[in-house]
Design a protein around this motif. Sequence first.
Motif, PDB file in Angstrom:
ATOM      1  N   SER A 166     -88.598  13.267-115.490  1.00 16.77           N
ATOM      2  CA  SER A 166     -89.203  13.719-117.006  1.00 16.77           C
ATOM      3  C   SER A 166     -90.246  12.833-117.473  1.00 16.77           C
ATOM      4  N   LEU A 167     -89.875  11.486-117.379  1.00 19.52           N
ATOM      5  CA  LEU A 167     -90.941  10.645-117.927  1.00 19.52           C
ATOM      6  C   LEU A 167     -92.235  10.624-117.391  1.00 19.52           C
ATOM      7  N   LEU A 168     -92.191  10.837-115.885  1.00 19.14           N
ATOM      8  CA  LEU A 168     -93.495  11.096-115.172  1.00 19.14           C
ATOM      9  C   LEU A 168     -94.361  12.104-115.545  1.00 19.14           C
ATOM     10  N   VAL A 169     -93.266  13.363-115.784  1.00 18.70           N
ATOM     11  CA  VAL A 169     -93.958  14.569-116.158  1.00 18.70           C
ATOM     12  C   VAL A 169     -94.626  14.311-117.663  1.00 18.70           C
ATOM     13  N   ASN A 170     -94.180  13.880-118.372  1.00 21.36           N
ATOM     14  CA  ASN A 170     -94.865  13.545-119.703  1.00 21.36           C
ATOM     15  C   ASN A 170     -95.804  12.926-119.623  1.00 21.36           C
ATOM     16  N   ILE A 171     -95.898  11.772-118.673  1.00 23.06           N
ATOM     17  CA  ILE A 171     -96.992  10.675-118.657  1.00 23.06           C
ATOM     18  C   ILE A 171     -98.204  11.509-117.963  1.00 23.06           C
ATOM     19  N   ILE A 172     -98.089  12.390-116.960  1.00 18.28           N
ATOM     20  CA  ILE A 172     -98.950  13.122-116.200  1.00 18.28           C
ATOM     21  C   ILE A 172     -99.901  14.159-117.251  1.00 18.28           C
ATOM     22  N   ARG A 173     -98.935  14.807-118.088  1.00 17.75           N
ATOM     23  CA  ARG A 173     -99.271  15.910-118.799  1.00 17.75           C
ATOM     24  C   ARG A 173    -100.242  15.270-120.122  1.00 17.75           C
ATOM     25  N   ASN A 174     -99.935  14.014-120.392  1.00 19.14           N
ATOM     26  CA  ASN A 174    -100.654  13.389-121.432  1.00 19.14           C
ATOM     27  C   ASN A 174    -102.142  12.798-121.029  1.00 19.14           C
TER      28      ASN A 174
END
Length: 266
Positions: free
Chosen positions: A258-266
């Motif tokens: 979940s943390l990686l997904v948020n980082i990639i999206r940002n």
Amino acid sequence: MKKLLIPIVFMAIALLLDACSSAKQVAYFQNIDSVSLASSKGLYDARIMPKDLLTITVVTSDPATSKPFNLSISNTLGTDGRLGSNTGSLLQYLVDNEGNINFPIVGTVHVAGLTKNECQDLIKSKVQPFLAASEVPVVTVSMSSYRVTVAGEVTAPKVVPVSTEKMSVLEAIAQAGDLTIYGRRDNVLLIRENSNGQKEAHRLNLNDANVINSPYYYVQQNDYIYVEPNSTKAKNSAIGQSTTLWFSFVSIMTSVASLLVNIIRN
């Protein structure tokens, strides 16, 4: 459909056989009708050991005569702030590592290895010379620190006091609420310390009535009784721990993803 029913039937038979096998492991004294208990005949007497606490009283026709042999604990606080004599609390005697106690007036007395009655007779013979020839003292000895510990797969693990100075392994286990359904009846561990401080381990099979003939059927002061969990409990414990670890791992990985997904999206 028939092919599907065959494994189900085999599984049901296996479960029934396992249930029958487990039931046979629960009952105590399963062969009691075919075992001779002749060798269990005899009255058990506990013997005094080093580190035992003894309460000893000497009674004579004249209380003043026996008073020097009945030392009391001075623990009463007076109005002046000083400690007075509390005659209601007798001094206890700790048996030292050599098996001796220091008895008033008499001095050192070796008591280790004696039964309660033998100790009473010995103290009486030691006290008699200090009394009038016509005086017949009454000596009473009791073991104040007689206790055993029961732990493992029992309902209520605890330290069990033995006020009668005679208790069987089964009585001690009963005091702890008896074995749980997960306790192994065929392999109860008893750890005992002898008068020299040497520890001994003994295994008792409560399914077998021959345990009544065992020299370890009656507990000794400071015995430790441990009931092992059976395979069912061990498996359930392993499954529970594995499941907990698995869920923890999945939770951590989900958080990282979940943390990686948020980082990639940002």
